[in-house]
Design an enzyme around this catalytic site. Structure first.
Site, PDB file in Angstrom:
ATOM      1  CE1 TYR A  51      -4.285   1.011  -0.230  1.00 10.54           C
ATOM      2  CE2 TYR A  51      -4.408  -1.286   0.423  1.00 10.54           C
ATOM      3  CZ  TYR A  51      -4.999  -0.161  -0.132  1.00 10.54           C
ATOM      4  OH  TYR A  51      -6.280  -0.218  -0.587  1.00 10.54           O
ATOM      5  CG  ASP A 197      -8.774  10.299 -23.713  1.00  6.97           C
ATOM      6  OD1 ASP A 197      -7.804   9.531 -23.795  1.00  6.97           O
ATOM      7  OD2 ASP A 197      -9.894   9.956 -23.277  1.00  6.97           O
TER       8      ASP A 197
HETATM    9  C1  LIG Z   1      -9.936   3.337 -23.883  1.00  8.47           C
HETATM   10  C2  LIG Z   1     -10.237   4.777 -23.683  1.00  8.47           C
HETATM   11  C3  LIG Z   1     -10.509   5.314 -22.420  1.00  8.47           C
HETATM   12  C4  LIG Z   1     -10.802   4.479 -21.218  1.00  8.47           C
HETATM   13  O1  LIG Z   1      -9.901   3.601 -20.805  1.00  8.47           O
HETATM   14  P1  LIG Z   1     -10.298   2.401 -19.812  1.00  8.47           P
HETATM   15  O2  LIG Z   1      -8.951   1.967 -19.397  1.00  8.47           O
HETATM   16  O3  LIG Z   1     -11.052   1.417 -20.629  1.00  8.47           O
HETATM   17  O4  LIG Z   1     -11.096   2.971 -18.701  1.00  8.47           O
HETATM   18  C5  LIG Z   1     -10.660   6.681 -22.301  1.00  8.47           C
HETATM   19  N1  LIG Z   1     -10.575   7.476 -23.369  1.00  8.47           N
HETATM   20  C6  LIG Z   1     -10.343   6.993 -24.602  1.00  8.47           C
HETATM   21  C7  LIG Z   1     -10.273   7.932 -25.751  1.00  8.47           C
HETATM   22  C8  LIG Z   1     -10.190   5.636 -24.803  1.00  8.47           C
HETATM   23  O5  LIG Z   1     -10.003   5.166 -26.033  1.00  8.47           O
END
Ligand SMILES: *Cc1c(COP(=O)(O)O)cnc(C)c1O
Length: 417
Positions: A51, A197
């Site tokens: 942890y 993102d």
């Molecule tokens: C895959 C993805 C996520 C989320 O990821 P997880 O690990 O599945 O929660 C967020 N944003 C975009 C653009 C993604 O392609």
């Protein structure tokens, strides 16, 4: 896995079955990959026992002599690889990473702008069924119906009218280059925080096969397990200005203890991604994707936006006379694994849409190159024909041919015999 096989043969056999499945199939789910043996080993260690709430040098539990160094190594490697001021490597996955961004920059009810889900955006960019769409006020942009591409004039008009506090760019089914500079200009005009993102394309960015959002986006979120080829996890990278807000949002705002075994796997993946071989890998992913797009187009597949700039292809199967879901199921039986997907302006339901989405990150890790892509397209075409004719033997025949081909392309972390 001698320990596991002895302790729990039932589970060991299931994992072995999954490994064989991954070995024998042409895995083209655009968000998936094969991690290296080194990443697998780092991810499955005694670090899972520890942890470590807090950050290096500021933990709430004792015994961090090694974990602090491991997390710091991961952070330093991320900063170096992407050229960012700051990185937080603790988010459990991409969705929690994005939620941490909301916590850092928004209050409930505030406006957030993202690409709409059926156009290729992600749930966590404010889609209605997601917490991000329920607790915040979503504003959406689409792709152009004519070009299948993001129309930045539309984005600007919507942004100026709605004035969201945060703008997300990037998505899950975007086959084209994201114009980070264009988004940044719009965000600046309205004083919004721009979040890039790059979950899908992080490996391409790291390998120089997609422009970088660094210098344009205030905040960059990414998963670590898609093209970046690390363990399941995520990172948030920021300018120095936003570092403290993001760290505070991840812990204690949203999460408890970081998954140290995953942090170690991320550190290994980041080291691998800094190697010259990874640059080649990233460019090969795109070369394969373009070659496959060309071959599919020649076989009459209608590709969203007309092609691809990255690892991802979105195909509308309406002209093939089959829905995305039955096609994906038939392709799976034929040894070709991908997912059904909405295409922009889809007239069918999200659970039974018109399209399929595929990507070349995993098959490129196996070592396949452009010359193989016409064969892949031919198999896909034949499988769809077989599906329409209910020719199950035909599907099984293709699966055999796929497995035969893949026998010559080793899978990291697993030997077939
Ligand atoms: C895959 C993805 C996520 C989320 O990821 P997880 O690990 O599945 O929660 C967020 N944003 C975009 C653009 C993604 O392609």
């Amino acid at each position: 896995m001698p320990g596991l096989t002895a302790a729990d043969p039932q589970l060991a056999a299931l994992i072995e079955g999954e490994a064989r499945r991954q070995h024998d199939k042409l895995r083209m789910i655009a968000s998936e990959n094969y991690v290296s043996q080194a990443v697998l080993e780092a991810s499955g260690t005694v670090l899972t026992n520890k942890y470590s709430e807090g950050y290096a040098g500021r933990r709430y539990y004792e015994g961090q002599q090694f974990v602090d160094q491991i997390e710091t190594l991961a952070i330093e490697r991320a900063r170096e690889l992407f050229g960012v001021d700051h990185a937080n490597v603790q988010p459990y996955s991409g969705s929690p990473a994005n939620l941490a961004v909301y916590l850092a920059f928004l209050s409930p009810g505030d406006k957030v702008m993202g690409m709409s889900l059926p156009m290729g955006g992600h749930l966590t960019h404010g889609w209605s069924v997601s917490a991000t769409g329920k607790w915040f006020t979503p504003v959406r942009y689409n792709v152009s119906k004519e070009t299948g591409r993001i129309d930045l004039d539309e984005v600007r008009d919507t942004a100026l009218r709605e004035r969201p506090k945060v703008i997300f760019c990037g998505g899950t089914a975007v086959p084209r280059i994201i114009d980070f500079a264009g988004f940044a200009e719009i965000a600046r005009e309205i004083g919004a925080v721009l979040v890039a993102d790059i979950a899908h394309i992080a490996g391409l960015v790291a390998g120089g096969a997609h422009p970088s959002p660094v210098g344009h986006a205030d905040v960059i979120t990414t998963t670590t397990h898609k093209t970046l080829r690390g363990p399941r996890g995520a990172m948030i990278m920021t300018t120095a200005e936003h570092a403290a807000a993001v760290d505070k949002a991840v812990f204690p705002g949203l999460q408890g203890g970081p998954h140290n075994h995953t942090t170690a796997g991320i550190a290994v993946a980041l080291r691998e991604a800094a190697e010259p071989a990874f640059r080649e890998y990233a460019h090969q992913i795109v070369a394969n994707s373009k070659a496959l797009a060309t071959a599919l187009t020649e076989r009459g597949f209608a590709l969203s936006s007309g092609g691809t700039d990255n690892h991802l292809i979105l195909a509308d199967l309406t002209g093939k006379g089959i829905g995305g879901k039955p096609a994906a199921q038939a392709l799976d039986r034929a040894g070709i694994e991908l997912n059904y997907n909405t295409v922009p302006y889809d007239t069918r339901k999200p659970f039974d849409p018109s399209g399929i989405r595929l990507g070349t990150a995993a098959l490129t890790t196996r070592g396949l190159t452009e010359e193989r892509m016409p064969q892949v397209a031919a198999w896909m075409d034949a499988a769809i024909d077989a599906a329409i004719k209910d020719d199950e033997a035909g599907l099984d025949r293709i699966a055999g041919e796929v497995a035969d081909l893949l026998a010559d392309y080793p899978m990291p972390g697993f030997a077939r015999d």
